[in-house]
Design an enzyme around this catalytic site. Sequence first.
Site, PDB file in Angstrom:
ATOM      1  N   ASP A 295      -2.553  58.937 -12.534  1.00 33.75           N
ATOM      2  CA  ASP A 295      -3.000  59.299 -11.191  1.00 33.75           C
ATOM      3  C   ASP A 295      -4.505  59.571 -11.187  1.00 33.75           C
ATOM      4  O   ASP A 295      -5.052  60.124 -12.147  1.00 33.75           O
ATOM      5  CB  ASP A 295      -2.230  60.546 -10.731  1.00 33.75           C
ATOM      6  CG  ASP A 295      -2.394  60.814  -9.248  1.00 33.75           C
ATOM      7  OD1 ASP A 295      -2.050  59.933  -8.455  1.00 33.75           O
ATOM      8  OD2 ASP A 295      -2.863  61.914  -8.895  1.00 33.75           O
ATOM      9  N   GLU A 338      -4.117  54.212 -11.098  1.00 35.54           N
ATOM     10  CA  GLU A 338      -4.173  54.521  -9.661  1.00 35.54           C
ATOM     11  C   GLU A 338      -5.644  54.587  -9.274  1.00 35.54           C
ATOM     12  O   GLU A 338      -6.344  55.541  -9.607  1.00 35.54           O
ATOM     13  CB  GLU A 338      -3.455  55.840  -9.390  1.00 35.54           C
ATOM     14  CG  GLU A 338      -3.272  56.148  -7.904  1.00 35.54           C
ATOM     15  CD  GLU A 338      -4.425  56.914  -7.299  1.00 35.54           C
ATOM     16  OE1 GLU A 338      -5.189  56.319  -6.509  1.00 35.54           O
ATOM     17  OE2 GLU A 338      -4.580  58.102  -7.620  1.00 35.54           O
ATOM     18  N   ASP A 391       2.278  59.960  -1.560  1.00 33.46           N
ATOM     19  CA  ASP A 391       1.350  60.708  -0.706  1.00 33.46           C
ATOM     20  C   ASP A 391       1.203  60.111   0.687  1.00 33.46           C
ATOM     21  O   ASP A 391       0.535  60.697   1.540  1.00 33.46           O
ATOM     22  CB  ASP A 391      -0.041  60.772  -1.348  1.00 33.46           C
ATOM     23  CG  ASP A 391      -0.126  61.814  -2.448  1.00 33.46           C
ATOM     24  OD1 ASP A 391       0.679  62.763  -2.444  1.00 33.46           O
ATOM     25  OD2 ASP A 391      -1.006  61.682  -3.315  1.00 33.46           O
TER      26      ASP A 391
END
Length: 510
Positions: A295, A338, A391
């Site tokens: 991430d 990401e 998200d």
Amino acid sequence: MKTRYAGVLLPITALPSPYGVGSFGAKAKAFVDFLVKAGQSVWQVLPLVPTGYGDSPYSSSCATAGSPYLIDIDILIAQGLLTKEEAEEYTCDVAIWDGTTGRVNYEALFYRRIPLLKLAFSRFDKNTPAFQVFLEVGEYAEFSVFMALKEAHNWQALSAWEDCYRTRDEEAMKAFLEENKDAVLFWQFTQYEFFRQWKELKDYANRHGVEIMGDMPLYVSDDSAEVWAHPELFLLDSEGKSTEVAGVPPDYFTEDGQLWGNPLYNWEKMKEDGYAWWTKRLQKALSMYDIVRIDHFRGFDRFYAVPAGSANARKGHWCEGPKEALFADKLDWRIVAEDLGVLDEGVYRLMRNTGYPRMKILEFAFDGDPEHEFKPSNYDENCVVYTGTHDNATFIEHLQGQDLQQREIFYTDLASECEKWDVEFTFDPEEIEEPALMHRARKAVMQVAYLSRAKYVIFPLQDMLGTGANSRMNFPGILSAYNWSWRYQEDVLTDAFAEEIRVSTAAGAR
């Protein structure tokens, strides 16, 4: 090895369970069976770490430990460590916010799950050879002491502990360990059982042709075993407090930016031993998963620092990260980057030089720009395609949130894209407000993605089901009991649904 993958994004917590939260037991294996019937080859999960304040798996008390909440209770019953009646007595109430969907009640879990696991531990044979080997390896010794200290301090954060414990005074720690042997051993048991159950589930998935993609947060919590045991690896003052914390600046989606509050890494210190802490962390992740998504990968190029105590992330500044140096000996590791958010040439260079697959988000692809990098006709092979991430709004929620002009642009652009891939999608402007058109668009978007050159196509289960705002997983930057709590209802995974996905996937040669 396959060259074209299709998969589903679903956190373990979202599985059905009679005990209030998804876990590693029979329901998880049943989901693997569903993936097989649906022709899917990847199950992407969210971080499996212990959740911290706000219940987020991206803010954990340990970067490599496993969440006790995910230990399956029925497996413990089968082992003779609990009875069905005892488990039911500690069952967590299902939280209901939208009138229909049973969600995870993390507050109930916090107060009930640990006592239930302690009851199981009281009957566990501590002399079990495999457990003794686990203790000898000592991988979770620091974590277990840290958690025992947290419990002894009534779960207060590290910053509230007495200095002798916060700074690991030798005499104080020796006395604590002597007086709290069972408490420390209990937390070792949670890790032993977590990883034993997880390995059984992962092995089951792999035997059935399903690979697991794990998720690694970039940062750790300021209330974590890592900050406690290795403060030198973080940018802290003489009292062990951050002067600056992590976040991201304001952008199109958040006018205040996102203030995460995590401590920042001392990259200069980490460089001294060749980033050994990171290498060990990544090796651990790749021993747990087949593929690891990192991430906020852009933080390795430059990271955003916000003064501690700020109300928002508006007044931060960019600092240099380790860049390619951290990954020089890891270029053939199965890592997904990401790379969403604020990007610049440094991030693009980092992506080129590491060669890791990038991410594409279909919700944002159809804005009328034929050159949009998220549009399937503009992909190369080295990417992972999503309708949205944990998200984002669900696909249906995203369309519902657009005004009619935006939605017409979306549909028009999608129709043009579908024409390139020989996927049927047309619409009448009179239909713009019809829910049925949203679902036709959803299916068309998914079909085009399957046909695209992308190596990986992974959709959240919510978007495969076509659910709306009630099934959203997270609202970034907002502290809410609604976050991270969605679970699917068991009866939705029908054979007909699996067959529909399988046919669509197979049409894309995946």
